[in-house]
Design a protein around this motif. Structure first.
Motif, PDB file in Angstrom:
ATOM      1  N   PHE A   1       0.810  -1.221   0.000  1.00 46.64           N
ATOM      2  CA  PHE A   1       0.000   0.000   0.000  1.00 46.64           C
ATOM      3  C   PHE A   1       0.842   1.270   0.000  1.00 46.64           C
ATOM      4  CE2 PHE A   1      -0.293  -1.342   4.596  1.00 46.64           C
ATOM      5  CZ  PHE A   1       0.347  -0.259   5.183  1.00 46.64           C
ATOM      6  N   LYS A   2       2.058   1.210   0.545  1.00 49.83           N
ATOM      7  CA  LYS A   2       2.869   2.433   0.510  1.00 49.83           C
ATOM      8  C   LYS A   2       3.478   2.657  -0.865  1.00 49.83           C
ATOM      9  CE  LYS A   2       2.889   4.653   3.352  1.00 49.83           C
ATOM     10  NZ  LYS A   2       3.632   4.748   4.570  1.00 49.83           N
ATOM     11  N   ALA A   3       3.906   1.586  -1.537  1.00 48.90           N
ATOM     12  CA  ALA A   3       4.349   1.740  -2.930  1.00 48.90           C
ATOM     13  C   ALA A   3       3.198   2.229  -3.794  1.00 48.90           C
ATOM     14  CB  ALA A   3       4.891   0.416  -3.456  1.00 48.90           C
ATOM     15  N   LEU A   4       1.994   1.750  -3.525  1.00 47.11           N
ATOM     16  CA  LEU A   4       0.810   2.206  -4.255  1.00 47.11           C
ATOM     17  C   LEU A   4       0.592   3.699  -4.061  1.00 47.11           C
ATOM     18  CD1 LEU A   4      -1.812   1.694  -5.865  1.00 47.11           C
ATOM     19  CD2 LEU A   4      -2.904   1.025  -3.707  1.00 47.11           C
ATOM     20  N   LEU A   5       0.734   4.172  -2.820  1.00 48.86           N
ATOM     21  CA  LEU A   5       0.528   5.594  -2.544  1.00 48.86           C
ATOM     22  C   LEU A   5       1.603   6.450  -3.206  1.00 48.86           C
ATOM     23  CD1 LEU A   5      -0.563   5.434   1.200  1.00 48.86           C
ATOM     24  CD2 LEU A   5      -1.962   6.196  -0.726  1.00 48.86           C
ATOM     25  N   PHE A   6       2.843   6.005  -3.151  1.00 50.63           N
ATOM     26  CA  PHE A   6       3.904   6.787  -3.772  1.00 50.63           C
ATOM     27  C   PHE A   6       3.749   6.837  -5.285  1.00 50.63           C
ATOM     28  CE2 PHE A   6       6.752   6.835   0.029  1.00 50.63           C
ATOM     29  CZ  PHE A   6       7.085   8.175  -0.052  1.00 50.63           C
ATOM     30  N   LEU A   7       3.507   5.687  -5.900  1.00 50.15           N
ATOM     31  CA  LEU A   7       3.330   5.685  -7.352  1.00 50.15           C
ATOM     32  C   LEU A   7       2.056   6.428  -7.742  1.00 50.15           C
ATOM     33  CD1 LEU A   7       4.482   2.084  -8.360  1.00 50.15           C
ATOM     34  CD2 LEU A   7       5.793   4.203  -8.274  1.00 50.15           C
ATOM     35  N   GLY A   8       1.031   6.325  -6.897  1.00 43.33           N
ATOM     36  CA  GLY A   8      -0.182   7.103  -7.155  1.00 43.33           C
ATOM     37  C   GLY A   8       0.083   8.593  -7.080  1.00 43.33           C
ATOM     38  N   SER A   9       0.886   9.017  -6.100  1.00 40.82           N
ATOM     39  CA  SER A   9       1.239  10.436  -6.022  1.00 40.82           C
ATOM     40  C   SER A   9       2.052  10.852  -7.239  1.00 40.82           C
ATOM     41  CB  SER A   9       2.021  10.714  -4.738  1.00 40.82           C
ATOM     42  OG  SER A   9       3.314  10.134  -4.787  1.00 40.82           O
ATOM     43  N   GLY A  10       2.899   9.928  -7.736  1.00 41.36           N
ATOM     44  CA  GLY A  10       3.627  10.225  -8.964  1.00 41.36           C
ATOM     45  C   GLY A  10       2.695  10.410 -10.138  1.00 41.36           C
ATOM     46  N   SER A  11       1.622   9.636 -10.184  1.00 40.43           N
ATOM     47  CA  SER A  11       0.630   9.797 -11.245  1.00 40.43           C
ATOM     48  C   SER A  11      -0.062  11.145 -11.135  1.00 40.43           C
ATOM     49  CB  SER A  11      -0.393   8.658 -11.164  1.00 40.43           C
ATOM     50  OG  SER A  11      -1.318   8.720 -12.215  1.00 40.43           O
ATOM     51  N   VAL A  12      -0.316  11.592  -9.894  1.00 42.09           N
ATOM     52  CA  VAL A  12      -0.903  12.917  -9.688  1.00 42.09           C
ATOM     53  C   VAL A  12       0.064  13.999 -10.161  1.00 42.09           C
ATOM     54  CG1 VAL A  12      -1.683  14.564  -7.947  1.00 42.09           C
ATOM     55  CG2 VAL A  12      -2.356  12.158  -7.776  1.00 42.09           C
ATOM     56  N   ILE A  13       1.318  13.884  -9.742  1.00 41.70           N
ATOM     57  CA  ILE A  13       2.331  14.876 -10.120  1.00 41.70           C
ATOM     58  C   ILE A  13       2.490  14.913 -11.643  1.00 41.70           C
ATOM     59  CG2 ILE A  13       4.791  15.425  -9.951  1.00 41.70           C
ATOM     60  CD1 ILE A  13       4.691  14.104  -7.119  1.00 41.70           C
ATOM     61  N   HIS A  14       2.463  13.745 -12.249  1.00 42.40           N
ATOM     62  CA  HIS A  14       2.561  13.651 -13.709  1.00 42.40           C
ATOM     63  C   HIS A  14       1.378  14.353 -14.376  1.00 42.40           C
ATOM     64  CE1 HIS A  14       2.075  11.524 -17.635  1.00 42.40           C
ATOM     65  NE2 HIS A  14       3.393  11.577 -17.646  1.00 42.40           N
ATOM     66  N   ALA A  15       0.215  14.280 -13.738  1.00 37.49           N
ATOM     67  CA  ALA A  15      -0.997  14.863 -14.340  1.00 37.49           C
ATOM     68  C   ALA A  15      -1.029  16.380 -14.229  1.00 37.49           C
ATOM     69  CB  ALA A  15      -2.234  14.264 -13.679  1.00 37.49           C
ATOM     70  N   VAL A  16      -0.449  16.933 -13.169  1.00 33.89           N
ATOM     71  CA  VAL A  16      -0.561  18.379 -12.908  1.00 33.89           C
ATOM     72  C   VAL A  16       0.753  19.098 -13.199  1.00 33.89           C
ATOM     73  CG1 VAL A  16      -2.443  18.168 -11.274  1.00 33.89           C
ATOM     74  CG2 VAL A  16      -0.091  18.013 -10.449  1.00 33.89           C
ATOM     75  N   SER A  17       1.468  18.639 -14.205  1.00 37.38           N
ATOM     76  CA  SER A  17       2.667  19.336 -14.689  1.00 37.38           C
ATOM     77  C   SER A  17       3.729  19.465 -13.607  1.00 37.38           C
ATOM     78  CB  SER A  17       2.290  20.720 -15.234  1.00 37.38           C
ATOM     79  OG  SER A  17       1.290  20.615 -16.215  1.00 37.38           O
ATOM     80  N   ASP A  18       3.990  18.361 -12.903  1.00 33.24           N
ATOM     81  CA  ASP A  18       5.075  18.257 -11.921  1.00 33.24           C
ATOM     82  C   ASP A  18       4.860  19.100 -10.668  1.00 33.24           C
ATOM     83  OD1 ASP A  18       6.443  16.469 -13.555  1.00 33.24           O
ATOM     84  OD2 ASP A  18       7.495  18.074 -14.607  1.00 33.24           O
ATOM     85  N   GLU A  19       3.644  19.501 -10.401  1.00 33.70           N
ATOM     86  CA  GLU A  19       3.333  20.215  -9.162  1.00 33.70           C
ATOM     87  C   GLU A  19       3.212  19.226  -8.004  1.00 33.70           C
ATOM     88  OE1 GLU A  19       3.278  22.603  -6.572  1.00 33.70           O
ATOM     89  OE2 GLU A  19       2.925  23.733  -8.426  1.00 33.70           O
ATOM     90  N   GLN A  20       3.796  19.556  -6.835  1.00 31.55           N
ATOM     91  CA  GLN A  20       3.745  18.664  -5.678  1.00 31.55           C
ATOM     92  C   GLN A  20       3.035  19.283  -4.479  1.00 31.55           C
ATOM     93  OE1 GLN A  20       8.071  16.530  -6.689  1.00 31.55           O
ATOM     94  NE2 GLN A  20       7.494  16.885  -4.570  1.00 31.55           N
ATOM     95  N   ASP A  21       2.723  20.546  -4.529  1.00 29.67           N
ATOM     96  CA  ASP A  21       2.075  21.239  -3.426  1.00 29.67           C
ATOM     97  C   ASP A  21       0.563  20.971  -3.488  1.00 29.67           C
ATOM     98  OD1 ASP A  21       1.048  23.005  -1.532  1.00 29.67           O
ATOM     99  OD2 ASP A  21       2.582  24.514  -1.937  1.00 29.67           O
ATOM    100  N   MET A  22       0.032  20.317  -2.454  1.00 34.53           N
ATOM    101  CA  MET A  22      -1.392  19.979  -2.450  1.00 34.53           C
ATOM    102  C   MET A  22      -2.280  21.221  -2.404  1.00 34.53           C
ATOM    103  SD  MET A  22      -1.547  16.605   0.012  1.00 34.53           S
ATOM    104  CE  MET A  22      -1.002  17.507   1.470  1.00 34.53           C
ATOM    105  N   ARG A  23      -1.748  22.342  -1.930  1.00 35.68           N
ATOM    106  CA  ARG A  23      -2.529  23.570  -1.878  1.00 35.68           C
ATOM    107  C   ARG A  23      -2.818  24.106  -3.280  1.00 35.68           C
ATOM    108  NH1 ARG A  23       1.473  26.588   2.216  1.00 35.68           N
ATOM    109  NH2 ARG A  23       2.873  25.657   0.662  1.00 35.68           N
ATOM    110  N   LYS A  24      -2.084  23.596  -4.274  1.00 35.51           N
ATOM    111  CA  LYS A  24      -2.287  24.026  -5.657  1.00 35.51           C
ATOM    112  C   LYS A  24      -2.975  22.946  -6.483  1.00 35.51           C
ATOM    113  CE  LYS A  24       1.805  26.978  -5.459  1.00 35.51           C
ATOM    114  NZ  LYS A  24       3.136  27.275  -6.050  1.00 35.51           N
ATOM    115  N   MET A  25      -3.617  22.025  -5.812  1.00 36.93           N
ATOM    116  CA  MET A  25      -4.346  20.964  -6.512  1.00 36.93           C
ATOM    117  C   MET A  25      -5.834  21.121  -6.248  1.00 36.93           C
ATOM    118  SD  MET A  25      -1.787  17.718  -5.853  1.00 36.93           S
ATOM    119  CE  MET A  25      -0.031  17.848  -6.144  1.00 36.93           C
ATOM    120  N   GLY A  26      -6.535  20.024  -6.056  1.00 34.55           N
ATOM    121  CA  GLY A  26      -7.973  20.075  -5.819  1.00 34.55           C
ATOM    122  C   GLY A  26      -8.775  19.835  -7.088  1.00 34.55           C
ATOM    123  N   GLY A  27      -9.921  19.176  -6.917  1.00 34.82           N
ATOM    124  CA  GLY A  27     -10.830  18.964  -8.034  1.00 34.82           C
ATOM    125  C   GLY A  27     -10.332  18.001  -9.091  1.00 34.82           C
TER     126      GLY A  27
END
Length: 665
Positions: free
Chosen positions: A361-387
């Motif tokens: 589950f931790k590898a899943l979370l890290f790779l999932g976060s990488g998928s998020v970062i990949h989707a939002v143009s390498d942004e990692q700050d959650m305050r700039k995400m949402g929706g």
């Protein structure tokens, strides 16, 4: 088969590392990933044949390693249930990370080097977990440290990546120094570094009667820092030194500061090294040496305290982090604390079970976060995400599954639950019934940490995927789901996060314990925690479940129903918020106590010692005086004949004077 499991990653490293530029990035990716997939499949075959068969411990010789006097070290693989569990964890996660990286790193121009480093790390980790002696284990231990340095600093043009790599390397060297001393101490006590020999001779350190010791055990056997230590004290010191190594590698307080900074590396590195494999090396090492630790009550007490404090500390810091990868990094640090609490209680199988489930589950979370970062143009700050929930639905549901497993969602007293429900709850219940003097405190800390874990995990989900988009319109316009080469590893890890606990809990910590482990983990006869944790009161079984619900409810209130509340609380409690946001000021304290004095000392030795004294009075000083003399001498070369005649007369006068007066001296 075992030779292939261990050496296929090494072969992939050599091919990609030496010939990567020649064969191209695609070929490097496919060769290294293909070898890891084969190694992973063979690891699962070994897991079922050893863990579920009748095969007990055996060794697979490789070659003669070191032979010097009494030190006889053979390079061999020690294969038992603990080994095959680690083989499955290391190779499965590594294979999936390799495949995931084909998509995540496809724009990077240095992919052959990246995949070579991944395979090198995997080989070093396999050397560690298959070691038949402590020297071989130390070889793998240091190889893992080297590979992590290379991977964390992979983007070496970023100053922050270089600083993080150096920090990880230096902090781990502190722990490794203790580990090396512990190995030396084991050799002094047992005359060998071979695990089989060590385990066979631990009887000499067992009390002859409860609370007593023989006359032979009271004799000094080890000189440490000028103190003559008897059998019991010597074993305790050696165990604490070994645990010091585990604290560095597994990021336990106070040697934890490198782990969050290591997020500077590419996200697949975070998943491989800092979620599933490298950071669990310390847990594996202490579990492997359970025949030593089980005989030292003091060492287990220290392990329990450090683990409980780390679990609590990391969970508090994770509450306020805004970088999506750092939140998961502190979660890793906290969950490692759970594992060490289990080890300190003598509940070794629960520690390895949590290590096993946590990898999924931790590898899943890290790779999932990488998928998020990949989707939002390498942004990692959650305050700039949402929706993002509807824009990247597959990633969203994979992150939900990982969060459910991390927070231990399940129905108490049943077999319906995620992986973390079985392993984490078992550790909390074990802490309640543990006979360790720290057990009660550990139980309270772990329950509180479970509340915090649920809060920051769901906070991550709500801030990233729910609410109104907070990214720029340009970023939101380009949000897209990851390619299948990145999603398929997530699906496989999600299956493990959901099912690993249900399928394997009876073997790791249940009725099939003896047949599964077959003596790979050692416990004293008076250690009944495996039985006692099943008999805890209902409220203890419900406490992790209640902690999960409490954390979820507060996170929902703060980030869905009333998003302004967290800002108001942070403003009202600025001191506490700053304390947590700055990670209890550990980095600042270390800068004050160690880093800045070391820099001042280095600058003094550089400027004053090396520059002014050594160079100033040595090579630079001598050369400067020679230049001064020659500058004065050349002034005699004026070009005027009468100057030369005058110099000749002075020379003749000096020569005549010497001939006249020289014999009288």
């Amino acid at each position: 088969m075992y030779h292939a499991i261990v050496f296929l990653p090494l072969l992939g490293f050599l091919i990609a590392g030496l010939f990567g530029n020649s064969i191209g990035a695609k070929a490097s990716e496919y060769v290294t990933s293909g070898f890891l997939v084969v190694s992973a499949v063979l690891s699962w075959i070994a897991f079922f044949s050893v863990g579920f068969g009748d095969t007990e411990v055996f060794t697979v010789p490789v070659l003669r390693f070191i032979q010097s006097g009494a030190l006889d070290v053979e390079w061999a693989f020690r294969v038992d249930t603990l080994t095959v569990v680690m083989l499955v964890v290391v190779n499965t996660v590594s294979a999936l990370v390799h495949i995931y990286s084909i998509g995540y790193m496809h724009h990077d121009p240095h992919r052959p080097r990246f995949f070579a480093y991944l395979s090198l790390f995997t080989f070093a980790m396999l050397m560690l977990v298959t070691s038949d002696n402590l020297v071989q284990m130390f070889f793998g231990w240091e190889g893992v440290g080297l590979a992590s340095y290379l991977l964390i600093g992979f983007w070496y043009k970023k100053p922050s990546a270089n600083a993080a790599a150096i920090k990880a390397f230096v902090v781990n060297r502190v722990g490794d120094f203790g580990f090396a001393l512990g190995i030396f101490g084991v050799f002094v006590l047992f005359g060998s570094v071979n695990l089989g020999t060590i385990f066979a001779n631990t009887a000499a350190f067992m009390p002859v009667a409860e609370g007593g010791e023989s006359a032979a055990q009271a004799e000094p056997v080890l000189n440490f820092l000028g103190y003559q230590l008897d059998h019991h004290a010597a074993l305790t010191v050696v165990c604490l030194l070994l645990f010091m190594g585990a604290m560095g590698k597994s990021a336990q307080v106070p040697l934890h500061t490198w782990l969050p900074d290591a997020m500077e590396g590419p996200t697949p590195v975070s998943a491989l090294i800092h979620a599933a494999t490298m950071v669990t090396a310390g847990v594996f090492m202490v579990a492997r040496l359970s025949p030593l630790f089980e005989l030292s009550h003091t060492a287990l007490l220290v392990v329990t305290f450090i683990g409980a404090f780390t679990a609590f500390f990391a969970a508090t810091v994770g509450l306020v982090q805004n970088d999506i990868k750092r939140v998961i990094a502190y979660s890793t640090c906290s969950q490692l604390g759970y594992m060490f609490v289990a080890i300190g209680l003598g509940f070794y199988s629960a520690a390895i079970f949590h290590l096993f489930t946590h990898a999924f589950f931790k590898a899943l979370l890290f790779l999932g976060s990488g998928s998020v970062i990949h989707a939002v143009s390498d942004e990692q700050d959650m305050r700039k995400m949402g929706g993002l929930r509807k824009l990247i639905p597959y990633t969203y549901w994979m992150m939900i599954i990982g969060t459910l497993a991390l927070t231990g969602v399940g129905i108490p007293a049943t077999i319906l639950g995620t992986a973390g429900f079985f392993s984490k709850d078992a550790i909390i219940e074990g802490a309640f019934v543990g006979h360790n003097a720290m057990a009660t405190i550990a139980f309270a800390m772990l329950v509180v940490a479970a509340v915090f874990t649920s809060f920051y995990s769901w906070r991550l989900i709500f801030m990233t995927f729910h609410g109104k988009p907070r990214a720029s319109a340009d970023v939101m316009h380009h949000v897209h789901e990851s390619p299948m080469v990145m999603l398929v590893p997530l699906f496989i890890l999600a299956a493990g996060a959901l099912l690993a606990g249900v399928i394997f809990h009876e073997f790791f910590i249940g009725h099939d314990y003896d047949h599964f482990w077959k003596g790979a983990l050692f416990t004293l006869p008076e250690n009944h925690i495996l039985h006692d944790f099943h008999e805890v009161p209902l409220w203890v079984k419900l406490s992790p479940f209640a902690a999960m619900l409490l954390g979820l409810g507060v996170a929902y209130q703060f980030y869905i129903r009333s998003p302004e509340t967290p800002k108001q609380l942070a403003a009202q409690h600025r001191g506490l918020y700053a304390f947590l946001l700055n990670k209890w000021y550990f980095d600042e304290l270390y800068d004050f106590l160690f880093v800045n004095p070391a820099k001042r000392l280095g600058r003094f030795l550089w400027k004053t010692g090396d520059g002014a004294i050594i160079d100033g009075l040595g090579p630079d000083g001598i050369s400067a005086r020679v230049v001064d003399v020659t500058n004065r001498v050349v002034k005699l070369q004026s070009g005027y004949l009468y100057h030369y005649a005058f110099a000749m007369l002075i020379g003749v006068a000096a020569l005549v004077t010497w001939m006249m007066l020289g014999n009288s001296f």
